[in-house]
Design a protein around this motif. Structure first.
Motif, PDB file in Angstrom:
ATOM      1  N   ARG A  33       3.402 -47.959  58.254  1.00 28.09           N
ATOM      2  CA  ARG A  33       3.879 -49.226  57.698  1.00 28.09           C
ATOM      3  C   ARG A  33       3.745 -50.402  58.670  1.00 28.09           C
ATOM      4  O   ARG A  33       3.418 -51.518  58.266  1.00 28.09           O
ATOM      5  CB  ARG A  33       5.347 -49.082  57.260  1.00 28.09           C
TER       6      ARG A  33
ATOM      7  N   ARG B  99       0.626 -52.551  58.648  1.00 29.70           N
ATOM      8  CA  ARG B  99       0.493 -53.370  57.439  1.00 29.70           C
ATOM      9  C   ARG B  99       1.423 -54.588  57.490  1.00 29.70           C
ATOM     10  O   ARG B  99       1.045 -55.685  57.074  1.00 29.70           O
ATOM     11  CB  ARG B  99       0.764 -52.516  56.191  1.00 29.70           C
ATOM     12  N   HIS B 100       2.646 -54.392  58.012  1.00 27.10           N
ATOM     13  CA  HIS B 100       3.550 -55.546  58.166  1.00 27.10           C
ATOM     14  C   HIS B 100       2.899 -56.594  59.076  1.00 27.10           C
ATOM     15  O   HIS B 100       2.962 -57.793  58.792  1.00 27.10           O
ATOM     16  CB  HIS B 100       4.883 -55.092  58.772  1.00 27.10           C
TER      17      HIS B 100
ATOM     18  N   GLU C  78      -0.378 -56.967  59.719  1.00 33.64           N
ATOM     19  CA  GLU C  78      -1.555 -57.525  59.047  1.00 33.64           C
ATOM     20  C   GLU C  78      -1.132 -58.623  58.059  1.00 33.64           C
ATOM     21  O   GLU C  78      -1.725 -59.706  58.017  1.00 33.64           O
ATOM     22  CB  GLU C  78      -2.284 -56.392  58.300  1.00 33.64           C
ATOM     23  N   ASN C  79      -0.082 -58.346  57.277  1.00 32.03           N
ATOM     24  CA  ASN C  79       0.381 -59.329  56.299  1.00 32.03           C
ATOM     25  C   ASN C  79       1.010 -60.540  56.985  1.00 32.03           C
ATOM     26  O   ASN C  79       0.791 -61.682  56.566  1.00 32.03           O
ATOM     27  CB  ASN C  79       1.376 -58.681  55.324  1.00 32.03           C
TER      28      ASN C  79
ATOM     29  N   GLY D 108       6.288 -58.305  61.065  1.00 38.15           N
ATOM     30  CA  GLY D 108       5.855 -59.068  59.891  1.00 38.15           C
ATOM     31  C   GLY D 108       6.709 -60.286  59.590  1.00 38.15           C
ATOM     32  O   GLY D 108       6.607 -60.849  58.506  1.00 38.15           O
TER      33      GLY D 108
ATOM     34  N   CYS E  33       7.342 -60.517  55.829  1.00 34.45           N
ATOM     35  CA  CYS E  33       6.225 -60.031  55.019  1.00 34.45           C
ATOM     36  C   CYS E  33       6.328 -58.521  54.830  1.00 34.45           C
ATOM     37  O   CYS E  33       6.413 -57.772  55.807  1.00 34.45           O
ATOM     38  CB  CYS E  33       4.894 -60.399  55.678  1.00 34.45           C
TER      39      CYS E  33
ATOM     40  N   LEU F  17       4.993 -55.009  52.370  1.00 32.84           N
ATOM     41  CA  LEU F  17       3.813 -54.140  52.356  1.00 32.84           C
ATOM     42  C   LEU F  17       2.897 -54.406  51.166  1.00 32.84           C
ATOM     43  O   LEU F  17       2.005 -53.618  50.874  1.00 32.84           O
ATOM     44  CB  LEU F  17       4.259 -52.669  52.332  1.00 32.84           C
ATOM     45  N   GLU F  18       3.115 -55.526  50.470  1.00 31.46           N
ATOM     46  CA  GLU F  18       2.287 -55.846  49.309  1.00 31.46           C
ATOM     47  C   GLU F  18       0.861 -56.243  49.761  1.00 31.46           C
ATOM     48  O   GLU F  18       0.591 -56.360  50.949  1.00 31.46           O
ATOM     49  CB  GLU F  18       2.905 -57.018  48.520  1.00 31.46           C
ATOM     50  N   ASP F  19      -0.027 -56.496  48.795  1.00 27.19           N
ATOM     51  CA  ASP F  19      -1.359 -57.021  49.127  1.00 27.19           C
ATOM     52  C   ASP F  19      -1.210 -58.435  49.673  1.00 27.19           C
ATOM     53  O   ASP F  19      -0.538 -59.278  49.065  1.00 27.19           O
ATOM     54  CB  ASP F  19      -2.244 -57.051  47.875  1.00 27.19           C
ATOM     55  N   LYS F  20      -1.880 -58.691  50.800  1.00 23.99           N
ATOM     56  CA  LYS F  20      -1.730 -60.015  51.423  1.00 23.99           C
ATOM     57  C   LYS F  20      -2.261 -61.119  50.509  1.00 23.99           C
ATOM     58  O   LYS F  20      -1.731 -62.228  50.500  1.00 23.99           O
ATOM     59  CB  LYS F  20      -2.370 -60.052  52.800  1.00 23.99           C
TER      60      LYS F  20
END
Ligand SMILES: *Cc1c(COP(=O)(O)O)cnc(C)c1O
Length: 429
Positions: A294, A297-298, A300-301, A342, A408, A410-413
């Protein structure tokens, strides 16, 4: 587990099932534990044997999960507490008492600020706050004869300042006291403060470690590196006999690796009872099993959202240490080469009015006081947590009325950015 890499530790650290034992961490939903003889139980009360007798002090489920967090941080021992607040209080109060003094970064979580500046002050424990950006000389000047600990947050909530851990650790050690670092925001996946000299690490596990917004909790990990005996006069609670346990001396009996956590468990947990429920420890462990998947991804977003916000005319500035040009970009790269977390903050040029309109227009990002969750959420301090302050007071506190803190998930950025874009369009200038 200590030879494995961090991802493996997230999944398989801590609990090791016996032959035929349950594969998943068992929830030991029991307040008490049975013994055959009084002698057996007596040994536990004398700290002569390790084991369980009452869940107000210790529970096996909690200890499995605490052991995993200790492995992740590279420490020798760990414990879970009922909340992050309890973790920071225990970490400090385990070595401070009436007449002690703490040096703390001024850039810390509001709840911890209150704990240290108000509640612990009532206990006779003084504090000197220093800027996380202070020079070595300014840091040295904050210490007193009675200083017992230095405290800071790796990435501060909500200011997002980044602690120069080595600078604070060296100063603490020059003055013969440990550095305690609250590592809640990066988690051990992105930063391991012990590798940079921190002695004790704390967590609000309520945030990314749980990661799904289901259980409030905290954790403390000891590096096992601070030599209490070398500074025996400063830490009598660890280096002189504890009469409530027949005169044992924690630093002698449990050594560098065990003294701090054993004392915190057998004195503070016994007397304050801020234990995490085994059920919550089980949820926490589920979160830990995917923490390493996770966190990237946090990050990245958070990075994508921060870069997008920078391009918008409605935004005065964006605060995210992953942006080149951010004051903490270099120090963040050093301690967190894979990114921090995030959480992003930014100021809307339109102030309070614009912030309220913008927040109401968001569809995916929910308005919550929470952070560090799978679902994106945001907060405007001026109209919520800090609503008792007027615009001048807010500005003085470094929290402009148009400031938004966005966590932010974990959804699609692309979806997060589209949501922000349509809300910003509504306050276009
Ligand atoms: C939330 C938080 C805390 C307090 O933790 P609780 O679990 O809410 O008691 C402490 N430190 C930091 C950095 C936090 O974000």
């Amino acid at each position: 587990m200590s030879d494995y890499r961090i991802n493996t530790k997230c999944v398989q650290g801590g609990y090791q099932p016996e032959n035929g034992g349950p594969r998943q961490v068992p929830i030991i939903q029991s307040t008490t534990f049975r013994y055959a003889t009084s002698e057996d139980m007596g040994k536990l009360f004398d700290l002569e044997a390790s084991g369980y007798f009452y869940t107000r002090l210790q529970n096996p489920t909690n200890d499995y999960v605490a052991a995993k967090i200790a492995e992740l941080e590279g420490g020798t021992a760990g414990m879970l507490t009922s909340s992050g607040q309890a973790a920071n209080f225990f970490a400090l109060f385990n070595i401070c008492e009436n007449g002690s003094h703490i040096v703390s970064s001024s850039s810390i979580y509001g709840g911890t600020f209150n704990l240290i500046a108000v509640t612990m002050k009532k206990m006779g424990i003084a504090v000197t706050f220093v800027s996380p950006d202070c020079t070595d000389e300014e840091l040295d000047a904050a210490f007193r004869e009675n200083t017992r600990a230095v405290f800071g947050e790796t990435i501060a909530n909500p200011a997002l300042t980044v602690l120069d851990i080595e600078k604070f650790a060296k100063a603490a050690h020059r003055h013969g006291v440990p550095l305690i670092v609250d590592n809640t925001f990066p988690t051990p996946v992105n930063c391991r403060p012990i590798e940079w000299g921190a002695d004790i690490v704390t967590h609000s596990t309520t945030k990314y470690m749980d990661g799904h917004g289901v259980a409030v909790g905290g954790a403390i990990v000891d590096s096992g590196k601070f030599d209490w005996m070398a500074h025996a006069d400063k830490f009598p609670g660890l280096t002189t006999p504890d009469e409530s346990y027949h005169g044992i001396v924690y630093a002698e009996k449990f050594g560098l690796g065990g003294a701090f956590i054993t004392k915190a468990t057998s004195q503070l947990m016994r007397d304050f009872g801020s234990i995490q429920s085994p059920q919550n420890a089980f949820y926490l462990n589920l979160g830990l099993e995917s923490l390493h998947v996770r966190m990237p991804r946090h990050v990245e977003n958070g990075q994508a959202v921060a870069e997008f916000l920078q391009t918008r005319p409605e935004v005065a500035y964006v605060n995210y240490s992953g942006l080149p040009g951010n004051k903490y970009y270099e120090v963040a790269k050093k301690y967190m080469p894979n990114g921090g977390c995030g959480v992003v903050s930014f100021e809307l040029k339109g102030g309070r009015e614009a912030a309220m309109k913008f927040m109401a227009a968001l569809k995916l990002a929910a308005i919550e006081t929470h952070v560090a969750d799978a679902r994106t959420c945001c907060l405007n301090p001026a109209t919520s947590t800090h609503r008792q302050m007027n615009d001048e007071q807010l500005a003085a506190a470094g929290i402009p009325a148009g400031l938004i803190r966005m966590s932010c998930g974990l959804e699609d950025k692309e979806d997060l950015i589209a949501d922000l874009a349509q809300a910003l369009d509504k306050i276009r200038i």
